[in-house]
Write an enzyme that holds these catalytic residues in place. Structure first.
Site, PDB file in Angstrom:
ATOM      1  N   ASP A 209     100.183  47.266 -47.449  1.00 24.88           N
ATOM      2  CA  ASP A 209     101.848  47.936 -47.904  1.00 24.88           C
ATOM      3  C   ASP A 209     101.505  49.628 -48.157  1.00 24.88           C
ATOM      4  OD1 ASP A 209     104.330  47.002 -48.981  1.00 24.88           O
ATOM      5  OD2 ASP A 209     103.986  48.765 -50.497  1.00 24.88           O
TER       6      ASP A 209
ATOM      7  N   GLU B  48     101.216  47.958 -42.454  1.00 22.88           N
ATOM      8  CA  GLU B  48     102.859  47.469 -43.304  1.00 22.88           C
ATOM      9  C   GLU B  48     103.375  48.816 -42.905  1.00 22.88           C
ATOM     10  OE1 GLU B  48     106.359  46.827 -46.018  1.00 22.88           O
ATOM     11  OE2 GLU B  48     104.713  47.877 -46.182  1.00 22.88           O
TER      12      GLU B  48
END
Length: 652
Positions: free
Chosen positions: A381, A410
């Site tokens: 993330d 990401e």
């Protein structure tokens, strides 16, 4: 000169995958008018030099050459470019002009004899086998026989069999070696795979109709959903964070700041009194339950990908044990995360400047812990908010002991950072695909990820995420969901779906927002999968078919083989992928509201055919067949099928 692929001036390794042809390019030139040749010589991770691959002219670009090297084992490879003056090619060029014109005829045959004698005298790797030696000997005898017509003697020296021998045993003069340059071959899943994301707490969750209380799903109940995910043909099951969720500043439904006592909060607000990144949320179960989940996934040929979010809730154990991991503001408080206008009051970002060594040790410990429980893929993330040097170190440490572990970035951010993350070791990357909806921008983006940034990053085309519900899906109806799925599944070797896509979930929290209404990020979402399957009101069969097509066609499992074709309609996109004899053509109506009729125009040589050839166009979705040539009429009704996925079958 201008060798590619080279990453960061050779300090990093270019991206490659076992079984995927890697294009190696260079500008090769010399003084004067003599002919030249070049080849790529690769060395595998064990230090073995592989057979050279001859470079060919790269399209119409002068002096630009290309060869494709296909690694067959994982690990760190290198390649060199060997270039040389080619006396055989020089003779072939000159003789083809002079002898028919009657210029220096016998001199040219004498030069041919001397060249062939050099080839015949080759030793070591250049030594001829018996068959090749016989071909060269026969050519020598025939070309020096002055009783034969000149044209017949020349024809002997232009025989394809002799050409093949001379190509395999070149005479190298003025040899130049450039390199070595690095590339790393990863396992196939780093390039090819179909991802499915779900929240374990939603799978098998129940609601008491009398009290309205929702009971979380567990790894035991989520395990039951794995069978259906596997039946749809997905390879990877991706789980958002499964750790304890902070109670301080917990978010309520739709990202509100007023949670009720039963609200679950965001899984990305990691850490509470129950533990941090090395713990499992007690509602989901225990490590034994997680291990059983992973084992069941493995039985179904699914790999489990786990979210790695390096951030903490205000009540994460780190706040007490490692306060130096965070940023303290002027008033003594710890700064929470912001991405204006978004605010994440329930999350403290990590400050890597305060204690980089301590953070490195802790993160590596956490990653190794989950690896020991069967996790071989991490979806990271917001990696772009952490230092590249940290990722370079972490990924190298993991690769040193466990080279099969894959990291997906990401990072929806600026290209330089996305490329930088790929360069330092990330295996895959989220992309701008979600926001590319027009024909021209999709064409440009397919070319970019396949031919321009491919040595830096591998794309993963997610059609939706818990964060991203594009307006195209909000207002395009069911056809829009088919369009984006067909485009992602055939446009990229890796693609992904977030749960609910197959149910056409499309309502945003408010106009102009890409956030889902009642987002699963902040609350449990109960879906009646069995009811929707029974009703036939799900896109699951279509997703299943797309994944079947991907597994059947090797061309769709590669990245660097995209060719854009043309149509007369600005809403009809045409592109192809080819690998050896496997050719797949995607024709997609990007207008989810209107039927489009148009002519499409195929670059036949790019499909491995002549311009005048015809072929059977088999639609892998509907099963229909047509006879196609370079120019074809298509009609795509989004109410029926908005896309053709064509397998090209040669008729001769």
């Amino acid at each position: 000169m201008d060798v590619s692929p080279v990453v960061d001036l050779g300090r990093q390794s270019a991206k490659a995958t076992v079984g995927e042809p890697l294009p190696v390019r260079a500008s090769v030139f010399r003084e004067g008018h003599d002919q030249l040749a070049a080849e790529v010589v690769a060395t595998d991770p064990a230090g073995r030099t592989r057979a050279p691959v001859r470079m060919r002219p790269d399209g119409e670009q002068p002096n630009r050459y290309v060869a494709h090297v296909t690694p067959d084992v994982e690990g760190e490879w290198t390649f060199e470019i060997h270039s040389w003056s080619d006396p055989v090619a020089t003779w072939q060029h000159d003789a083809g002009i002079k002898i028919p014109a009657g210029v220096d005829v016998e001199l040219m045959f004498t030069e041919a004899r001397l060249l062939l004698e050099r080839v015949a005298a080759g030793t070591g790797p250049q030594a001829l086998d018996k068959q090749s030696a016989a071909i060269v000997s026969g050519a020598l005898a025939a070309s020096t026989d002055t009783d034969r017509p000149v044209a017949a003697r020349l024809a002997t020296l232009q025989d394809p069999g002799l050409d093949a021998v001379l190509l395999a045993h070149p005479l190298r003069e003025l040899l130049t070696v450039t390199g070595p340059f690095r590339f790393r071959a990863d396992r196939t899943r780093a390039l090819f795979g179909s991802w499915y994301e779900f929240f374990p707490r939603s799978e098998g969750a129940t609601k008491d109709e009398k009290t309205g209380k929702v009971t979380s799903g567990t790894f035991q109940t989520a395990k039951e959903r794995l069978t259906r995910v596997a039946e749809m043909g997905f390879d990877v099951i991706y789980l958002p964070p499964i750790h304890p969720i902070g109670e301080v500043n917990r978010k309520g439904p739709n990202n509100t700041l007023t949670p009720g006592p039963d609200d679950t909060g965001s899984p990305w607000a990691i850490g509470s009194k129950d533990g941090g990144h090395d713990a499992i949320h007690p509602d989901l179960g225990t490590f034994d339950d997680f291990d059983a989940f992973v084992a069941r996934a493995r039985e179904l040929d699914l790999e489990v990908a786990l979210d790695l979010a390096l951030q903490a809730a205000p009540d994460h154990p780190w706040v007490t044990t490692h306060p130096q991991f965070f940023t303290t503001r002027a008033d003594g408080t710890i700064a929470y995360a912001e991405n204006p206008p978004k605010k994440y009051q329930d999350i403290y970002p990590i400050n890597f400047d305060n204690d980089p060594a301590g953070i490195c040790r802790e993160v590596l410990r956490i990653v190794k812990l989950w690896m020991s429980h069967g996790v071989r893929i991490f979806r990271v993330d917001n990696p772009h908010t952490k230092p590249l040097a940290f990722w370079e170190w972490l990924l190298a440490e993991v690769r040193r002991t466990d080279p099969d572990v894959i990291f997906l970035s990401e990072a929806f951010t600026k290209p330089a950072m996305m490329h930088g993350l790929g360069a330092v070791g990330y295996h895959q990357s989220y992309t701008y695909f979600t926001w590319r909806t027009g024909k021209r921008e999709i064409e440009d983006y397919l070319v970019e990820v396949a031919h321009e940034s491919d040595h830096l990053m591998r794309p993963n085309f997610f059609v939706n995420t818990p964060d991203i519900l594009h307006a195209y899906l909000q207002y395009g109806g069911p056809a829009a969901f088919k369009v984006r799925a067909a485009l992602a599944a055939t446009g990229s070797p890796s693609w992904g779906v977030y749960a609910g896509y197959e149910l056409f979930e499309h309502v945003a929290v408010k106009p102009g927002s890409e956030e889902y209404l009642d987002s699963e990020k902040y609350q449990i979402r109960i879906r009646d999968w069995k009811k929707r399957d029974a009703e036939g009101t799900t896109l699951a069969p279509y997703l299943t078919r797309l994944n079947e097509i991907r597994r059947h066609h090797p061309a769709l499992q590669l990245l660097r083989n995209v060719t854009i074709h043309s149509s007369d309609d600005d809403h009809v996109l045409v592109f192809s992928k080819k690998h050896e004899d496997d050719v797949v053509i995607s024709v997609i109506n990007l207008d989810p509201h209107g039927t489009r009729e148009t002519m499409i125009h195929l670059d036949m040589p790019a499909l491995g055919m002549e311009w005048h050839d015809s072929f059977v166009a088999h639609d892998e979705i509907t099963g229909e067949d047509w006879s196609w040539t370079a120019h074809n009429y298509v009609r795509l009704d989004p109410g029926y099928e908005p896309a053709h996925v064509i397998a090209a079958r040669r008729t001769r």
